[in-house]
Design a protein around this motif. Structure first.
Motif, PDB file in Angstrom:
ATOM      1  N   LEU A 130       2.670  30.789 -46.976  1.00 31.58           N
ATOM      2  CA  LEU A 130       2.079  29.910 -45.906  1.00 31.58           C
ATOM      3  C   LEU A 130       0.831  30.312 -45.226  1.00 31.58           C
ATOM      4  CD1 LEU A 130       5.252  30.309 -43.590  1.00 31.58           C
ATOM      5  CD2 LEU A 130       4.700  28.478 -45.297  1.00 31.58           C
ATOM      6  N   LYS A 131       0.185  31.479 -45.927  1.00 34.55           N
ATOM      7  CA  LYS A 131      -0.988  31.975 -45.451  1.00 34.55           C
ATOM      8  C   LYS A 131      -2.342  31.100 -45.342  1.00 34.55           C
ATOM      9  CE  LYS A 131      -3.650  36.296 -45.450  1.00 34.55           C
ATOM     10  NZ  LYS A 131      -4.198  37.482 -46.081  1.00 34.55           N
ATOM     11  N   ASP A 132      -2.370  30.376 -46.315  1.00 33.77           N
ATOM     12  CA  ASP A 132      -3.723  29.440 -46.569  1.00 33.77           C
ATOM     13  C   ASP A 132      -3.596  28.247 -45.569  1.00 33.77           C
ATOM     14  OD1 ASP A 132      -4.727  31.037 -48.518  1.00 33.77           O
ATOM     15  OD2 ASP A 132      -4.176  29.718 -50.191  1.00 33.77           O
ATOM     16  N   ASP A 133      -2.531  27.700 -45.519  1.00 31.31           N
ATOM     17  CA  ASP A 133      -2.262  26.724 -44.443  1.00 31.31           C
ATOM     18  C   ASP A 133      -2.318  27.134 -43.104  1.00 31.31           C
ATOM     19  OD1 ASP A 133      -1.885  24.666 -46.232  1.00 31.31           O
ATOM     20  OD2 ASP A 133       0.345  24.735 -46.286  1.00 31.31           O
ATOM     21  N   TRP A 134      -1.838  28.305 -42.892  1.00 30.26           N
ATOM     22  CA  TRP A 134      -2.123  28.922 -41.424  1.00 30.26           C
ATOM     23  C   TRP A 134      -3.459  29.127 -41.144  1.00 30.26           C
ATOM     24  CZ3 TRP A 134      -4.059  33.742 -39.614  1.00 30.26           C
ATOM     25  CH2 TRP A 134      -3.841  33.913 -38.425  1.00 30.26           C
ATOM     26  N   PHE A 135      -4.190  29.950 -42.223  1.00 32.84           N
ATOM     27  CA  PHE A 135      -5.568  30.345 -41.974  1.00 32.84           C
ATOM     28  C   PHE A 135      -6.386  28.868 -41.991  1.00 32.84           C
ATOM     29  CE2 PHE A 135      -9.803  31.507 -43.477  1.00 32.84           C
ATOM     30  CZ  PHE A 135     -10.131  32.553 -42.918  1.00 32.84           C
ATOM     31  N   THR A 183       6.338  22.353 -32.387  1.00 34.72           N
ATOM     32  CA  THR A 183       5.118  21.604 -32.629  1.00 34.72           C
ATOM     33  C   THR A 183       4.576  21.284 -31.243  1.00 34.72           C
ATOM     34  OG1 THR A 183       6.590  20.243 -34.267  1.00 34.72           O
ATOM     35  CG2 THR A 183       4.750  19.319 -33.268  1.00 34.72           C
ATOM     36  N   TYR A 184       5.384  21.323 -30.295  1.00 30.31           N
ATOM     37  CA  TYR A 184       4.764  21.303 -28.986  1.00 30.31           C
ATOM     38  C   TYR A 184       3.809  22.579 -28.525  1.00 30.31           C
ATOM     39  CZ  TYR A 184       3.761  20.357 -23.917  1.00 30.31           C
ATOM     40  OH  TYR A 184       3.057  20.154 -22.917  1.00 30.31           O
ATOM     41  N   HIS A 185       4.581  23.731 -28.601  1.00 24.86           N
ATOM     42  CA  HIS A 185       4.043  24.626 -28.542  1.00 24.86           C
ATOM     43  C   HIS A 185       2.755  24.834 -29.069  1.00 24.86           C
ATOM     44  CE1 HIS A 185       8.325  26.725 -28.327  1.00 24.86           C
ATOM     45  NE2 HIS A 185       7.953  25.905 -27.490  1.00 24.86           N
ATOM     46  N   LEU A 186       2.671  24.654 -30.375  1.00 28.25           N
ATOM     47  CA  LEU A 186       1.411  24.642 -31.202  1.00 28.25           C
ATOM     48  C   LEU A 186       0.002  23.772 -30.458  1.00 28.25           C
ATOM     49  CD1 LEU A 186      -0.255  25.732 -33.615  1.00 28.25           C
ATOM     50  CD2 LEU A 186       0.843  23.953 -35.148  1.00 28.25           C
ATOM     51  N   ARG A 187       0.617  22.675 -30.437  1.00 21.86           N
ATOM     52  CA  ARG A 187      -0.285  21.518 -29.659  1.00 21.86           C
ATOM     53  C   ARG A 187      -0.916  22.067 -28.469  1.00 21.86           C
ATOM     54  NH1 ARG A 187       1.121  15.570 -27.458  1.00 21.86           N
ATOM     55  NH2 ARG A 187      -0.054  15.616 -25.631  1.00 21.86           N
ATOM     56  N   TYR A 214       1.939  30.002 -36.999  1.00 20.64           N
ATOM     57  CA  TYR A 214       3.191  30.571 -38.140  1.00 20.64           C
ATOM     58  C   TYR A 214       4.578  29.981 -38.062  1.00 20.64           C
ATOM     59  CZ  TYR A 214       6.442  34.207 -39.425  1.00 20.64           C
ATOM     60  OH  TYR A 214       7.380  34.971 -39.720  1.00 20.64           O
ATOM     61  N   GLN A 215       5.184  29.788 -36.920  1.00 18.10           N
ATOM     62  CA  GLN A 215       6.503  29.392 -36.821  1.00 18.10           C
ATOM     63  C   GLN A 215       6.509  27.844 -37.252  1.00 18.10           C
ATOM     64  OE1 GLN A 215       7.964  29.532 -33.032  1.00 18.10           O
ATOM     65  NE2 GLN A 215       9.639  30.817 -33.584  1.00 18.10           N
ATOM     66  N   PHE A 216       5.611  27.316 -36.986  1.00 14.24           N
ATOM     67  CA  PHE A 216       5.404  25.817 -37.246  1.00 14.24           C
ATOM     68  C   PHE A 216       5.901  25.764 -38.968  1.00 14.24           C
ATOM     69  CE2 PHE A 216       3.089  22.035 -38.715  1.00 14.24           C
ATOM     70  CZ  PHE A 216       3.855  21.041 -38.202  1.00 14.24           C
ATOM     71  N   LEU A 217       4.743  26.413 -39.508  1.00 12.42           N
ATOM     72  CA  LEU A 217       4.944  26.085 -41.083  1.00 12.42           C
ATOM     73  C   LEU A 217       6.132  27.221 -41.635  1.00 12.42           C
ATOM     74  CD1 LEU A 217       1.239  27.530 -41.637  1.00 12.42           C
ATOM     75  CD2 LEU A 217       2.139  25.061 -42.021  1.00 12.42           C
TER      76      LEU A 217
END
Lengths: 127, 250
Positions: free
Chosen positions: B193-198, B138-142, B110-113
């Motif tokens: 942002l919801k679709d990209d997150w999903f 970006t790193y947290h997401l990875r 979520y935060q990334f988007l």
């Protein structure tokens, strides 16, 4: 005699003292996994472009990708590096300290092998 | 002064601070030394983000009230639950490692988007903070994606723990994309942002051999100050020192 010795690994705090969690489920025991079973990796960091990678220490990780990330978190938090190499420790073959005599001492009296008889220009940089 | 902008910045700050505080609870208790350092690094990144946002919010508050009373510390340590605008997801307990990494994954995706969008925000300060934080996120997401995959596609037990974590946390993910009034006024419509997150969640869950949950009732309230029972305990611990020894320094 049945003596059971249980070795506690880092973070595997016995009883219910394990914090970081409100759930008793969170304890990681050596029997079910945890870093105790992960192989050891040696970490090499290049501190800046142009320098070579230097050994900085070792860590545990389940695979190479995790080893790189662990190394990033453990060894480059203070801007120590621009590049990381990791290699599983078991792949390193080391010389035997007991053979130090025949391996290294013969070089002691051969100073002509040192490149000290000519001057290096400053531009050469790191040699 | 635009009070919805101040609310919006505090919302961004509170999200980062409460996530930081939760992750910091692992300090000294991580499953292995390396991951203990990893999760507390992430905690510190989030703490840094929250400081940037609080400093900016304090500046705006002081400008509008012609005072100098608001500081990053007063906003973090001297507000009560109802004033906090963090999402439910951030305040959920650490549970086991599976629950912690899943919470981080949901939040970081979520935060990334969010930051990607905010780095082009018309408010230059918000844009600058978002651009700087985006590299960290970006790193947290990875990192969190890899853990979700590792546990989901790991042993029977780790898979089961991920399923339990999904059951626990999924109901708090909907709120992320339901905009509060101040978001619409001073930020943007986060439902975009919801679709990209999903899609990101589906991609990671597929690799992790985890099922994507069916549509379910989504809890809401955190963004407007209505919280689960957990936030009070978090604040009690986090704010104890400042409230007991006002202006203590060390």
């Amino acid at each position: 005699m049945n003596i059971q010795i249980r070795k506690y690994y880092y973070g595997d705090i016995p009883e219910d003292n394990a914090g970081g969690s409100e759930s008793k489920e969170s304890k990681v025991s050596p029997a079910t996994g945890g870093g105790g079973n992960w192989p050891l990796w040696e970490v090499f960091i290049r501190s800046k472009q142009g320098l070579d990678h230097k050994h900085v220490g070792s860590l545990h990780a389940a695979d190479a990708a995790m080893a790189i990330e662990n190394a990033r978190d453990v060894y480059t938090r203070r801007q120590e590096g621009v590049s990381i190499w990791v290699v599983e420790s078991k792949f390193i073959t080391a010389s035997n300290p007991e053979e130090a005599g025949e391996l290294y001492e013969p070089a002691a009296d051969k100073i002509y092998r040192h490149p000290t008889f000519y001057e290096l220009p400053d531009e050469v940089g790191h040699m | 002064m635009n009070s919805s902008l101040i609310d919006y910045i505090q919302h961004l700050a509170d999200n980062a601070l409460i996530m930081a505080q939760r992750n910091a609870e692992w300090c000294g208790h991580g499953p292995v030394l390396e991951q203990d350092i990893a999760i507390t690094n992430i905690s510190l990144d989030l703490l840094g983000q929250s400081r940037n946002f609080y400093q900016y919010a304090a500046q705006l508050i002081n400008e509008s009230e012609k005072s100098d009373e608001a500081t990053e510390d007063s906003l973090a340590y001297l507000r009560t639950e109802r004033a906090f605008k963090n999402c439910f997801l951030a305040e959920q307990p650490n549970g086991d490692w599976a629950q912690t990494v899943l919470r981080q994954f949901f939040f970081s995706a979520y935060q990334f988007l969010l930051y990607k969008k905010l780095q082009d925000n018309t408010d230059e300060q918000i844009a600058a903070i978002a651009a700087k934080a985006l590299k960290e996120v970006t790193y947290h997401l990875r990192w969190s994606s890899e853990w979700v995959i590792r546990l989901g596609d790991g042993t029977e037990e780790s898979h089961q723990r991920m399923l339990t974590a999904i059951d626990e946390l999924w109901q708090y993910t909907g709120e992320l994309f339901m905009p509060a009034a101040y978001e619409l006024e001073s930020g943007f419509d986060v439902s975009s942002l919801k679709d990209d997150w999903f899609n990101k969640v589906v991609a990671v869950f597929e690799e992790a051999t985890l099922p994507v949950p069916e549509k379910c009732f989504m809890q809401t309230g955190g963004k407007t100050g209505i919280h689960t029972e957990h936030l009070g305990f978090i604040l009690a611990e986090m704010q104890y020192l400042q409230r007991t020894y006002p202006n203590a320094e060390w």
